[in-house]
Design a protein around this motif. Structure first.
Motif, PDB file in Angstrom:
ATOM      1  N   THR A  34     -23.803  -4.109 -55.386  1.00 32.07           N
ATOM      2  CA  THR A  34     -22.935  -3.225 -54.611  1.00 32.07           C
ATOM      3  C   THR A  34     -22.658  -1.967 -55.421  1.00 32.07           C
ATOM      4  N   GLN A  39     -20.079   1.331 -55.046  1.00 29.82           N
ATOM      5  CA  GLN A  39     -18.954   1.918 -54.303  1.00 29.82           C
ATOM      6  C   GLN A  39     -18.568   3.247 -54.928  1.00 29.82           C
ATOM      7  N   ASP A  40     -18.446   4.279 -54.102  1.00 30.68           N
ATOM      8  CA  ASP A  40     -17.958   5.563 -54.597  1.00 30.68           C
ATOM      9  C   ASP A  40     -16.685   5.955 -53.840  1.00 30.68           C
ATOM     10  N   ASN A  41     -15.975   6.942 -54.359  1.00 28.78           N
ATOM     11  CA  ASN A  41     -14.739   7.403 -53.717  1.00 28.78           C
ATOM     12  C   ASN A  41     -14.921   8.779 -53.096  1.00 28.78           C
ATOM     13  N   SER A  86     -19.545   3.076 -44.592  1.00 27.77           N
ATOM     14  CA  SER A  86     -18.836   4.302 -44.971  1.00 27.77           C
ATOM     15  C   SER A  86     -17.848   4.692 -43.893  1.00 27.77           C
ATOM     16  N   GLY A 146     -14.906   6.980 -48.858  1.00 27.15           N
ATOM     17  CA  GLY A 146     -16.044   6.690 -49.710  1.00 27.15           C
ATOM     18  C   GLY A 146     -17.145   5.923 -48.993  1.00 27.15           C
ATOM     19  N   THR A 147     -18.130   5.507 -49.768  1.00 26.39           N
ATOM     20  CA  THR A 147     -19.308   4.806 -49.240  1.00 26.39           C
ATOM     21  C   THR A 147     -19.601   3.589 -50.102  1.00 26.39           C
ATOM     22  N   ARG A 148     -20.024   2.524 -49.433  1.00 19.83           N
ATOM     23  CA  ARG A 148     -20.365   1.280 -50.135  1.00 19.83           C
ATOM     24  C   ARG A 148     -21.778   0.857 -49.758  1.00 19.83           C
ATOM     25  N   ARG A 155     -24.639  -2.030 -50.191  1.00 24.63           N
ATOM     26  CA  ARG A 155     -24.747  -3.459 -50.526  1.00 24.63           C
ATOM     27  C   ARG A 155     -26.184  -3.928 -50.311  1.00 24.63           C
TER      28      ARG A 155
END
Length: 344
Positions: A284, A286-288, A322, A327-329, A331
């Motif tokens: 995974t 994850q960004d902010n 997202s 943010g966007t994840r 996976r």
């Protein structure tokens, strides 16, 4: 399977209702005889009726609970299989009505389990064959990069050196001209730095050569985050050694996902996690950043198609979640058979 389930359930319900009715009639008959011997006893009649209702309701509740438990077991098994846990098996002992269904479910997931192992094994072999066939192309690409470096960065550095060498004399003779040369030096060095970053970005897949994925990420991930103004956190939660094909594909997927963050997200932080369960490898990221709506992104863009294609080669999948402002994840899941497929 469902036909057999309904047939078995039908006969079980018939037997249960027959038993319930028989017991209720027996209670009612005994109660009537007792009431007849005590004429005018209305309380006794109320008690008999209450007992009749309680017995019927009790048997109905017990039958419903028994059936519900078996349905719950089947539901949990289906849920585990849906999430990729093909090792899930339903207990056939004591299932009775659902025994045939449980047996067919177990046979189904056993077949899926074996197929998934074959897919993973075949996918890993294909990845490694492709990697071997690409060696010549890699060598040719290195030659091209060497030519480009000579024609761009090398010449830029030579020009910077010549300008810097003349700078002390210019400072003594013409400070205004020296200031102009200084500005040129800054501009040329900035251009050379950008060009060098571009070439390094093209060479990044080589970071994995001779290293494990964990070793490569320990070096590459913080460097990449630092160069692009990101605060990166890497969490490695895998104990078993991954196959070479898995490491190769995961590294390329992570590079693609990180490039998307730099290009599109406008993020300050990036959390990369690589973990394992009994049956899956899960990555995974994850960004902010700014995030996006699904309908704002063209089909196949944002790198999802490339990442999904790489994951599919090993029987896995990739997804992006997202939301604007959240943010966007990314996976990615790959089946994990402790390299049994490769060993066999």
């Amino acid at each position: 399977m469902m036909v057999r389930l309904f047939r078995n359930s039908k006969w079980e319900m018939i037997l249960l209702f027959t038993a319930s009715s028989t017991l209720s009639v027996l209670i009612w008959t005994i109660g009537c005889r007792m009431a007849d011997s005590k004429v005018g006893s209305s309380d006794l009649w109320i008690g008999i009726a209450a007992l009749f209702i309680i017995v019927s309701a009790g048997i109905g509740y017990w039958a419903a609970q028994r059936t519900q438990r078996q349905i719950d077991v089947l539901y949990l098994g289906l849920k585990q299989a849906t999430h990729g846990n093909y090792a899930a098996r339903l207990p056939e002992q004591g299932a009775r009505t659902f025994m045939a269904v449980y047996q067919e479910f177990n046979d189904m997931v056993e077949a899926l389990d074996q197929r998934m192992q074959v897919i993973q094994h075949t996918g890993e072999e294909q990845v490694m064959r492709e990697a071997a066939s690409n060696e010549a192309a890699v060598l040719e690409e290195r030659k091209r990069l060497a030519r480009d470096l000579h024609d761009t960065v090398s010449q830029q550095l030579f020009a910077i050196h010549m300008s810097a060498s003349s700078l002390p004399k210019l400072l003594e003779i013409n400070q205004e001209r020296a200031a102009s040369v200084m500005e040129q030096l800054i501009s040329m060095s900035s251009l050379a730095q950008k060009q060098m970053r571009g070439f390094i970005a093209q060479l990044r897949p080589l970071e994995l050569e001779g290293k494990s994925l964990q070793e490569a990420l320990d070096k590459w991930f913080p460097d990449y985050c630092r160069q692009n103004g990101l605060q990166g956190v890497l969490e490695w939660r895998i104990k078993e050694k991954l196959s070479e094909a898995k490491e190769h594909q995961l590294f390329l997927i992570i590079q693609e996902a990180m490039a998307n963050i730099v290009k599109h997200a406008g993020a300050q932080t990036a959390l990369l996690t690589v973990a394992e369960t009994e049956r899956q490898i899960i990555m995974t990221l994850q960004d902010n950043g700014a995030g996006f709506r699904a309908d704002q992104v063209k089909r196949g863009s944002y790198g999802l198609s490339t990442m999904r294609e790489r994951a599919n080669k090993l029987g896995g999948d990739a997804s992006i979640i997202s939301k604007p402002g959240s943010g966007t994840r990314v996976r990615v899941t790959l089946p994990n058979y402790m390299n049994k497929g490769a060993e066999s």
